[in-house]
Design a protein around this motif. Structure first.
Motif, short mmCIF file in Angstrom:
data_model
loop_
_atom_site.label_atom_id
_atom_site.label_comp_id
_atom_site.label_asym_id
_atom_site.label_seq_id
_atom_site.Cartn_x
_atom_site.Cartn_y
_atom_site.Cartn_z
N ASP A 107 0.87 -1.17 0.00
CA ASP A 107 0.00 0.00 0.00
C ASP A 107 0.91 1.22 0.00
OD1 ASP A 107 0.74 0.68 2.75
OD2 ASP A 107 -0.59 -0.96 3.35
N GLN A 108 0.35 2.40 0.10
CA GLN A 108 1.15 3.61 0.01
C GLN A 108 2.17 3.74 1.14
OE1 GLN A 108 -1.66 6.83 -0.21
NE2 GLN A 108 -2.02 6.54 -2.41
N ASN A 109 1.92 3.06 2.22
CA ASN A 109 2.80 3.21 3.39
C ASN A 109 3.70 2.00 3.62
OD1 ASN A 109 1.59 5.73 4.11
ND2 ASN A 109 -0.15 4.59 4.94
N LYS A 110 3.61 0.98 2.76
CA LYS A 110 4.36 -0.24 3.01
C LYS A 110 5.05 -0.72 1.73
CE LYS A 110 5.76 -4.10 4.95
NZ LYS A 110 6.90 -4.11 5.87
N THR A 111 6.39 -0.63 1.72
CA THR A 111 7.18 -1.18 0.63
C THR A 111 7.83 -2.46 1.13
OG1 THR A 111 7.64 1.00 -0.32
CG2 THR A 111 9.12 -0.79 -0.94
N ALA A 112 7.41 -3.58 0.57
CA ALA A 112 7.92 -4.88 1.03
C ALA A 112 9.29 -5.18 0.44
CB ALA A 112 6.94 -5.98 0.65
N VAL A 113 9.51 -4.80 -0.82
CA VAL A 113 10.79 -5.00 -1.50
C VAL A 113 11.09 -3.74 -2.29
CG1 VAL A 113 12.06 -6.37 -3.21
CG2 VAL A 113 10.43 -7.50 -1.68
N SER A 114 12.34 -3.25 -2.17
CA SER A 114 12.68 -1.98 -2.80
C SER A 114 13.92 -2.10 -3.68
CB SER A 114 12.93 -0.92 -1.70
OG SER A 114 13.32 0.31 -2.27
N GLN A 115 13.73 -1.89 -4.99
CA GLN A 115 14.83 -1.81 -5.96
C GLN A 115 15.83 -2.96 -5.78
OE1 GLN A 115 15.26 0.65 -8.56
NE2 GLN A 115 13.08 0.76 -8.04
N LEU A 116 15.29 -4.17 -5.73
CA LEU A 116 16.14 -5.34 -5.49
C LEU A 116 16.82 -5.79 -6.77
CD1 LEU A 116 17.05 -7.55 -3.50
CD2 LEU A 116 15.03 -8.87 -4.19
N ASP A 117 18.13 -5.92 -6.71
CA ASP A 117 18.94 -6.46 -7.80
C ASP A 117 19.66 -7.70 -7.29
OD1 ASP A 117 18.78 -4.64 -10.16
OD2 ASP A 117 19.47 -3.16 -8.71
N LEU A 119 18.56 -5.34 -0.29
CA LEU A 119 19.65 -6.30 -0.20
C LEU A 119 20.81 -5.71 0.59
CD1 LEU A 119 20.41 -9.15 -1.29
CD2 LEU A 119 21.62 -7.98 -3.13
N GLN A 120 21.19 -6.40 1.67
CA GLN A 120 22.26 -5.93 2.53
C GLN A 120 23.62 -6.52 2.14
OE1 GLN A 120 21.55 -3.55 5.06
NE2 GLN A 120 19.64 -3.60 3.91
N PHE A 121 23.59 -7.75 1.66
CA PHE A 121 24.84 -8.41 1.28
C PHE A 121 24.54 -9.55 0.31
CE2 PHE A 121 27.88 -11.86 1.66
CZ PHE A 121 29.08 -11.20 1.43
N TYR A 122 25.47 -9.76 -0.64
CA TYR A 122 25.39 -10.93 -1.51
C TYR A 122 26.80 -11.35 -1.87
CZ TYR A 122 24.27 -14.00 -5.43
OH TYR A 122 24.18 -15.09 -6.26
N GLY A 123 27.14 -12.59 -1.52
CA GLY A 123 28.46 -13.10 -1.84
C GLY A 123 28.78 -14.34 -1.03
N THR A 124 30.02 -14.75 -1.02
CA THR A 124 30.46 -15.93 -0.29
C THR A 124 30.64 -15.60 1.19
OG1 THR A 124 32.80 -15.45 -0.64
CG2 THR A 124 31.68 -16.76 -2.34
N MET A 125 30.73 -16.64 2.00
CA MET A 125 31.01 -16.43 3.42
C MET A 125 32.37 -15.78 3.61
SD MET A 125 28.62 -17.17 5.53
CE MET A 125 29.72 -17.07 6.95
N GLU A 126 33.34 -16.16 2.80
CA GLU A 126 34.67 -15.57 2.89
C GLU A 126 34.61 -14.07 2.61
OE1 GLU A 126 33.90 -18.28 1.20
OE2 GLU A 126 34.92 -19.82 2.39
#
Length: 241
Positions: free
Chosen positions: A12-22, A211-218
Motif C-alpha cells: 500500500d502507500q505506506n508499506k514497501t515490502a521489497v525496494s529496488q532489489l537487484d 539487499l544488505q549483502f550478496y556473496g560468499t562467506m569468505e
C-alpha cells in the motif's frame, strides 16, 4: 539462472515490502536467501514464481520473463512453498501424477521416480491417503517429490527443510548438492543458519526489503572484518543484537 532487476513491491502507500532489489542467481551454485521475519524474503520468492505481480522492475528465469512469458518461465523451475497446503483433497499419488501430466513426464520414468523418491522420504506407504491427512513434514515431502519428478533446471525452495526428519533433511541437502553439481540452480530461504554455512556457495541477506549483502562467506567475513559465525554476522547486520 534467476535475474532480478530493480524489483519493487508495494503493498500500500505506506508499506514497501521489497525496494529496488537487484540479484543475479547463477547456475551451478546453491544460494541461501536470508532475512528476519518481514524482511521481504517470501514476497521476493512469490514474485519470482509469479504468485505476486511485480510493481516495478523485472524477473527472468532461464531467460524467460515471469511477467511477459509466465508459462515458459514456470516450466523451467520447481517451487516448494513454506506452507505446502495445496491440493489437500488429492491423494499423494494423484498429486504426483497430476504434476507428471502437467510437465509431460513419461509414464515409465515417472513411476520409477515416484517409487524411488517416496521410499527415500518414507512416504511410499501413504501415497493412497489424501494429502490433508499428512503432517506438515509429509506434505513437504510430497511437494519436494513433485519438484524432483519433473527435474526442472531451477529449484526455488522456501524453507524446504522445515518439518523434515533428519534422514529426509539429509537426503534433500544431498539432492541440492547434486543438482548444483550438474550446473543447475538452487535458490532457497531458511532460518537455519548452520545449514547455510554447511551447504551454500553464496548468501544473500535482505533486510526491510533491501539487499544488505550478496556473496560468499569468505567475502562476508572480509567485508565485515569478522571471523565469527554466520549467525553472529547475520545478527549484527540485521541489527538484532
Amino acid at each position: 539462472m534467476i535475474e532480478i532487476n530493480h524489483v519493487t513491491k508495494n503493498y500500500d502507500q505506506n508499506k514497501t515490502a521489497v525496494s529496488q532489489l537487484d540479484l543475479s542467481v547463477p547456475d551451478g551454485k546453491i544460494i541461501g536467501f536470508l532475512g528476519p521475519n518481514g524482511a521481504g524474503k517470501s514476497t521476493t520468492i512469490k514474485m519470482i514464481t509469479g504468485i505476486l505481480p511485480i510493481d516495478e522492475g523485472s524477473i527472468t528465469i532461464n531467460g524467460h520473463n515471469i511477467s511477459e512469458n509466465p508459462i515458459e518461465a514456470k516450466r523451467s523451475f520447481g517451487y516448494v512453498p513454506d506452507h505446502p497446503d495445496q491440493f489437500l483433497r488429492l491423494k499423494g499419488l494423484e498429486y504426483l501424477h497430476f504434476i507428471g501430466d502437467m510437465y509431460d513426464v513419461p509414464k515409465d520414468v515417472r513411476q520409477d521416480k515416484i517409487d524411488r523418491i517416496t521410499k527415500t522420504f518414507g512416504i511410499y506407504d501413504v501415497l493412497n491417503d489424501t494429502i490433508q491427512t499428512y503432517s506438515h513434514g509429509m506434505r513437504q515431502k510430497i511437494v519436494i517429490t513433485g519438484v524432483l519428478l519433473h527435474d526442472p533446471d531451477v529449484w526455488i525452495l522456501d524453507e524446504p527443510l522445515t518439518g523434515l526428519d533428519p534422514k529426509s533433511s539429509y537426503a534433500v541437502k544431498e539432492m541440492m548438492r547434486e543438482h548444483a553439481a550438474k550446473g543447475k540452480t538452487v535458490f532457497f530461504s531458511t532460518h537455519v543458519l548452520e545449514v547455510v554455512e554447511q551447504l551454500c556457495d553464496e548468501v544473500a541477506i535482505i533486510q526491510e526489503g533491501t539487499l544488505q549483502f550478496y556473496g560468499t562467506m569468505e567475502a562476508m567475513r572480509e567485508k565485515y572484518q569478522s571471523d565469527e559465525t554466520l549467525e553472529h554476522i547475520f545478527l549484527e547486520l540485521t541489527e538484532y543484537e
